[in-house]
Design a protein around this motif. Structure first.
Motif, PDB file in Angstrom:
ATOM      1  N   TYR A 184      35.249  40.132  43.221  1.00 32.74           N
ATOM      2  CA  TYR A 184      36.589  40.130  43.920  1.00 32.74           C
ATOM      3  C   TYR A 184      37.296  41.572  43.735  1.00 32.74           C
ATOM      4  N   ALA A 244      40.360  27.853  39.517  1.00 31.70           N
ATOM      5  CA  ALA A 244      40.527  28.658  40.159  1.00 31.70           C
ATOM      6  C   ALA A 244      39.159  28.418  41.544  1.00 31.70           C
ATOM      7  N   TYR A 245      38.334  27.735  40.983  1.00 32.51           N
ATOM      8  CA  TYR A 245      37.090  27.377  42.162  1.00 32.51           C
ATOM      9  C   TYR A 245      36.619  26.109  41.795  1.00 32.51           C
ATOM     10  N   VAL A 280      49.042  27.256  38.196  1.00 29.99           N
ATOM     11  CA  VAL A 280      47.855  28.224  37.369  1.00 29.99           C
ATOM     12  C   VAL A 280      47.035  27.445  36.736  1.00 29.99           C
ATOM     13  N   ARG A 304      42.002  30.703  43.770  1.00 32.09           N
ATOM     14  CA  ARG A 304      42.593  31.853  43.467  1.00 32.09           C
ATOM     15  C   ARG A 304      41.503  32.818  43.232  1.00 32.09           C
ATOM     16  N   LEU A 305      41.722  34.006  43.395  1.00 34.10           N
ATOM     17  CA  LEU A 305      40.584  35.171  43.191  1.00 34.10           C
ATOM     18  C   LEU A 305      40.499  35.291  41.722  1.00 34.10           C
ATOM     19  N   GLU A 306      40.006  34.430  40.731  1.00 34.51           N
ATOM     20  CA  GLU A 306      39.838  34.835  39.388  1.00 34.51           C
ATOM     21  C   GLU A 306      38.470  34.246  39.201  1.00 34.51           C
ATOM     22  N   ASP A 307      37.660  34.939  38.023  1.00 33.73           N
ATOM     23  CA  ASP A 307      36.557  34.572  37.474  1.00 33.73           C
ATOM     24  C   ASP A 307      35.339  34.649  38.438  1.00 33.73           C
ATOM     25  N   THR A 318      42.085  40.992  48.133  1.00 38.45           N
ATOM     26  CA  THR A 318      43.502  40.836  48.668  1.00 38.45           C
ATOM     27  C   THR A 318      43.765  41.939  49.839  1.00 38.45           C
TER      28      THR A 318
END
Lengths: 194, 214
Positions: B121, B82-83, B78, B99-102, B175
């Motif tokens: 997202y 995230a990108y 983690v 990850r699908l964050e921010d 998702t």
């Protein structure tokens, strides 16, 4: 990356290319899995996962970072490690839906032969469990799978120097007893780092 | 074709056949996606299949849709970003998503790299309603935006000058709908809008309708 500079990319789009890749690298995957798991059905699942993951990752293969075989070992390692984390059931539904479980007798017998032949390798693999992840990754690829230190470094995205240092530390961590015993089908750890 | 001679057992033979079908189905899906649809939903593989990860192929949008895919999320530390957004010396903007964050951060980063984009997202099983949200660009962007799955990451590359000054890249990542036996998966959709893009109005994930091209 274009297909012309990435021959592996074709396995994601051309069934014939995929078949050639599968037939060429299946022996590598068989050994890789048998050195890590002792259950034929789990080995079958992991084999399916490894090739599916390879198809996924094929467009990103970079020939300058190692051979296709080394690249596949990196993928296989990730698949097996994910399984051990309990997080890699992604392809399992595919496996079951295809009716490939339970395995037929011939597949079980051949898998069991490979598993029996790799008993010592699995013992070494189990002994690596307590190592820091970075050290373990290098040691697995070099000592279990026969990659060079440079190839392992490329697979893991680290420098050869870092790879060699981690390998040295892994050997120190494991101690001499395992290094002296681990001679079946793999290089002794004491030789690996020399 | 001279294939390497390796003797396959029954499992390995069945696996090979399944992998061949998987690759053929993916290619069929890509071919289907490259064909503009006059309205609404549904791009889907014409090959006979509905299993595996392609079950999350995102039923989507219309002529301006330029790419879509589904990939499996592998667990990653983690602490990793995230990108990441980078620009190559040739001017291609490369995006890597872990990850699908921010989403807002990714959107800002894209703009800093010269790409006008709107990124959303969404939770599992939801997509943005496109009707009334924006006007689809009339120019043809197909085949230029490349996507790939590299390990556990999703990447896509946007060539220099790919978007006209009045155009916006609309990215939605979601998702998957809840699935028993629970693999974490995502679907993504790209569209190119002409002019302003409105707020995302989440709607349930459309059903994928399998069409046969004739």
């Amino acid at each position: 990356m274009s297909h012309s500079s990435n021959p592996i990319a074709f396995i994601a789009v051309d069934p014939d290319a995929l078949e050639a890749f599968y037939r060429e690298h299946l022996p590598t995957v068989r050994r890789f899995v048998a050195r890590r798991v002792a259950d034929p059905e789990l080995a079958a699942d992991l084999t399916a996962d490894i090739f599916l993951s390879a198809i996924d990752a094929a467009p990103g293969y970079d020939p300058s970072r190692g051979t296709p075989s080394a690249w596949l070992c990196g993928i296989a390692r990730h698949v097996v490690a994910s399984h051990h984390r309990g997080a890699a059931r992604a392809h399992r539904a595919l496996t079951r839906e295809a009716g490939r479980r339970p395995l037929q007798a011939d597949a079980i017998a051949r898998a069991q032969e490979r598993i029996d032949a790799e008993r010592e390798s699995r013992r070494m693999y189990a002994a690596m469990a307590g190592l820091p992840a970075g050290q373990r990754a290098v040691l697995e690829l070099v000592a279990l799978d026969g990659l060079s230190v440079t190839e392992a470094a490329a697979v893991l995205g680290i420098s050869p120097v870092t790879s060699r240092v981690r390998l040295h530390r892994a050997r120190q961590s494991l101690g001499s007893a395992l290094a002296q015993d681990a001679t079946t089908n793999t290089a002794p750890l004491t030789e690996v780092v020399q | 074709m001279n294939l390497p001679t390796v003797q396959l057992d029954s499992f390995e033979t069945a696996l090979l056949q399944e992998l061949r079908e998987e690759v053929a189905a993916r290619e069929a899906a890509r071919a289907a996606l490259a064909t503009p649809r006059p309205t609404g939903l549904v791009t889907a593989p014409s090959a006979p299949r509905s299993r595996g990860r392609l079950r999350w192929a995102m039923a989507t949008l219309a002529a301006a849709v330029v790419a879509m895919a589904a990939w499996i999320a592998m667990p990653t530390p983690v602490t990793a970003p995230a990108y990441a957004v980078t620009t190559t010396p040739e001017g291609t903007v490369k995006v890597t998503i872990d990850r699908l964050e921010d989403a807002a951060g990714l959107q800002r980063a894209l703009r800093e790299h010269g790409i006008s984009a709107v990124v959303d997202y969404l939770p599992g099983g939801m997509v943005c309603r496109d009707e009334g949200r924006y006007a689809q660009a009339s120019s043809d962007h197909r085949g230029l935006l490349s996507t790939a799955i590299e390990g556990s990451h999703l990447t896509f590359s946007i060539p220099r000058n790919w978007l006209a000054p009045s155009e916006t890249l609309v990215i939605s990542l979601s998702t998957s709908p809840p699935v028993a036996d629970g693999p974490a998966a995502f679907a993504m959709g790209f569209s190119v809008a002409e002019g302003a893009v409105g707020q995302c109005d989440p709607i349930p994930f459309p059903q994928v309708v399998v069409e046969t091209d004739h």
